[in-house]
Design a protein around this motif. Structure first.
Motif, mmCIF file in Angstrom:
data_model
loop_
_atom_site.group_PDB
_atom_site.id
_atom_site.type_symbol
_atom_site.label_atom_id
_atom_site.label_comp_id
_atom_site.label_asym_id
_atom_site.label_seq_id
_atom_site.Cartn_x
_atom_site.Cartn_y
_atom_site.Cartn_z
ATOM 1 N N ASP A 61 21.604 -26.136 -15.332
ATOM 2 C CA ASP A 61 20.731 -25.451 -16.281
ATOM 3 C C ASP A 61 19.387 -25.194 -15.589
ATOM 4 O O ASP A 61 18.770 -26.137 -15.082
ATOM 5 N N PRO A 62 18.900 -23.963 -15.533
ATOM 6 C CA PRO A 62 17.621 -23.692 -14.859
ATOM 7 C C PRO A 62 16.464 -24.489 -15.438
ATOM 8 O O PRO A 62 15.501 -24.796 -14.723
ATOM 9 N N ALA A 63 16.547 -24.834 -16.744
ATOM 10 C CA ALA A 63 15.477 -25.629 -17.351
ATOM 11 C C ALA A 63 15.346 -26.994 -16.686
ATOM 12 O O ALA A 63 14.271 -27.604 -16.722
ATOM 13 N N THR A 64 16.428 -27.475 -16.062
ATOM 14 C CA THR A 64 16.358 -28.742 -15.340
ATOM 15 C C THR A 64 15.383 -28.652 -14.182
ATOM 16 O O THR A 64 14.651 -29.608 -13.886
ATOM 17 N N PHE A 65 15.357 -27.501 -13.515
ATOM 18 C CA PHE A 65 14.444 -27.302 -12.394
ATOM 19 C C PHE A 65 13.030 -26.960 -12.860
ATOM 20 O O PHE A 65 12.050 -27.466 -12.322
ATOM 21 N N THR A 71 7.947 -28.354 -7.632
ATOM 22 C CA THR A 71 8.968 -28.404 -6.592
ATOM 23 C C THR A 71 9.423 -26.988 -6.249
ATOM 24 O O THR A 71 9.167 -26.036 -6.985
ATOM 25 N N MET A 72 10.112 -26.866 -5.123
ATOM 26 C CA MET A 72 10.546 -25.544 -4.684
ATOM 27 C C MET A 72 11.557 -24.935 -5.652
ATOM 28 O O MET A 72 11.472 -23.758 -6.013
ATOM 29 N N LEU A 73 12.520 -25.737 -6.119
ATOM 30 C CA LEU A 73 13.504 -25.222 -7.061
ATOM 31 C C LEU A 73 12.860 -24.902 -8.403
ATOM 32 O O LEU A 73 13.281 -23.971 -9.094
#
Length: 352
Positions: A61-65, A71-73
Motif C-alpha cells: 500500500d503506498p500509504a505505508t511509504f 525516506t526515499m520511498l
C-alpha cells in the motif's frame, strides 16, 4: 372493533414506512461507501503498488511509504508520484535496481509497517546498513534489532566514527593542511600528540629525521580515535571522498625530549631522544605528482668526463691524457635529440 382494526392498519403502515426509510439509509450508505472505495462489508479498498526487488515482487500500500515522508520511498510515492516524477515500467511495476536483495528489502518493509527492522540470522547487517543509507532510513539501535550484537555494534561504531572524524577534520586537520598549502607545500605530514605530551628538542642537535617539517596536533581525543584500526579505515575513506590522495594513517615513533648526549670520537655529539608511539596522517593534494618526480633528461645534458687532469699539472698538460681523448658521457635521450652520430667528434678508441 372497526376502530381497533383501523389502528392496526395505521401501525402496520408506520412500520412499513420506517422500514423503507431504513432501507433507503442503508442504500445511500452503500453507495457512499462504494464512492469512497469501500466494499459492501465496510472494509477500505486501498490501492496497492508492486515493487520489483532482486527479481521478487512486493505488493504494498503506498500509504505505508508516505507515512514516512523523509525516506526515499516516502518521497517516491508521495509528491514525486503525484507530479509524475516516479514512473512505473511497462507492466505498471516499480523497480529498485540499487543492488538491494529481496531478503534485505523484506526487513526494510518491517520498518515501514512497525517502525523496527528485525534482522534475522543469515542477513548481513552491513548490507542492511548500506540499504538504509540508500533509502534514507535511520539506522540506529532504536530502529534495528539484531541477534548478532557484534555486527550491529560494529556498524554503529562505523557510523559514529565517521561522524566524529568529520568534526576532527574541519576543526583540526583542515587548518593544518591549509598552513602547509600557504607555505607552498602540496602534501602534509601530521603527527597527533596527546594533550599532556611535552616536546623539548635540543636546538643545536634536533632529531635527524625531518620531524621539524611535520604539523603537530595536540588532541587526546583524536589520539584515542586513531587507536582503533577500524577508525583509521573510516578516516581514510572519508579523506578519499574529499579528493585527497596518497593517504597513509598509522602509528609511528615521535621524539619528544632528549634523554642523554653521547660524545663520539672526534668531539662530535650525539643526542639520544625519547620516542613515543603516536598516530600520524600523511596525505597529498598534488595534481601533477607524477611529473614532479620525473626528471626530464632533455634539460639535463651530461657532458662531464670523470678523472680529468687539470691543465698544467701532471707533467705538461697533454701527457696526463694517456695519449687519447676520452669520449664525453652522453645520456641516451641526448643521443636521440642531439646531432646525428656522424656529426659528433670522432675519437680514437682501442678495442681489444
Amino acid at each position: 372493533c372497526s376502530l381497533h382494526h383501523y389502528g392496526l392498519l395505521c401501525a402496520d403502515g408506520e412500520r412499513e414506512k420506517s422500514m423503507e426509510r431504513r432501507l433507503e439509509v442503508k442504500r445511500r450508505r452503500k453507495m457512499s461507501g462504494l464512492k469512497e472505495g469501500r466494499t459492501d462489508l465496510g472494509t477500505v479498498h486501498r490501492e496497492r503498488v508492486t515493487l520489483v526487488v532482486d527479481g521478487s515482487h512486493f505488493a504494498v500500500d503506498p500509504a505505508t511509504f508516505t507515512a514516512h515522508p523523509n525516506t526515499m520511498l516516502g518521497r517516491m510515492f508521495g509528491p514525486a508520484r503525484q507530479h509524475n516524477f516516479t514512473r512505473p515500467n511497462g507492466k505498471g511495476e516499480y523497480e529498485l535496481t540499487e543492488g538491494i536483495s529481496a531478503s534485505i528489502f523484506q526487513v526494510i518493509l518491517n520498518f515501514y509497517q512497525t517502525g523496527v527492522m528485525r534482522c534475522p540470522d543469515g542477513v548481513s547487517v552491513s548490507e542492511l546498513r548500506e540499504a538504509c543509507d540508500y533509502l534514507c532510513i535511520n539506522f540506529s539501535a532504536s530502529t534495528v534489532k539484531c541477534r548478532d550484537l557484534s555486527a550491529l555494534l560494529h556498524e554503529l561504531s562505523n557510523y559514529g566514527a565517521r561522524r566524529q572524524f568529520e568534526g576532527f577534520l574541519e576543526e583540526l586537520v583542515v587548518p593544518a593542511m591549509v598552513s602547509c598549502a600557504q607555505g607552498g607545500e602540496r602534501e602534509c605530514h601530521i603527527v597527533v600528540l596527546a594533550d599532556d605530551d611535552i616536546v623539548d628538542w635540543d636546538e643545536e642537535h634536533p632529531p635527524p629525521m625531518g620531524e621539524e617539517y611535520s604539523q603537530i596536533l595536540y588532541s587526546s581525543k583524536l589520539y584515542r580515535f586513531f587507536k582503533y584500526i577500524e577508525n583509521r579505515d573510516v578516516a581514510k575513506t572519508l579523506l578519499k571522498e574529499r579528493g585527497l590522495k596518497n593517504i597513509r594513517i598509522g602509528i609511528e615513533g615521535y621524539p619528544t625530549y632528549k634523554e642523554k648526549v653521547k660524545r663520539r670520537p672526534g668531539g662530535r655529539s650525539e643526542v639520544i631522544y625519547n620516542y613515543v608511539q603516536r598516530p600520524f596522517i600523511q596525505l597529498s593534494w598534488e595534481k601533477e605528482e607524477g611529473k614532479s618526480r620525473h626528471v626530464d633528461f632533455q634539460c639535463v645534458r651530461s657532458k662531464s668526463v670523470p678523472n680529468l687532469a687539470v691543465p698544467g699539472e701532471g707533467g705538461g698538460g697533454g701527457a696526463a691524457w694517456g695519449g687519447t681523448m676520452p669520449s664525453p658521457q652522453v645520456d641516451e635521450l641526448d643521443r636521440l635529440n642531439g646531432p646525428a652520430p656522424s656529426q659528433l667528434p670522432q675519437t680514437a678508441t682501442n678495442e681489444s
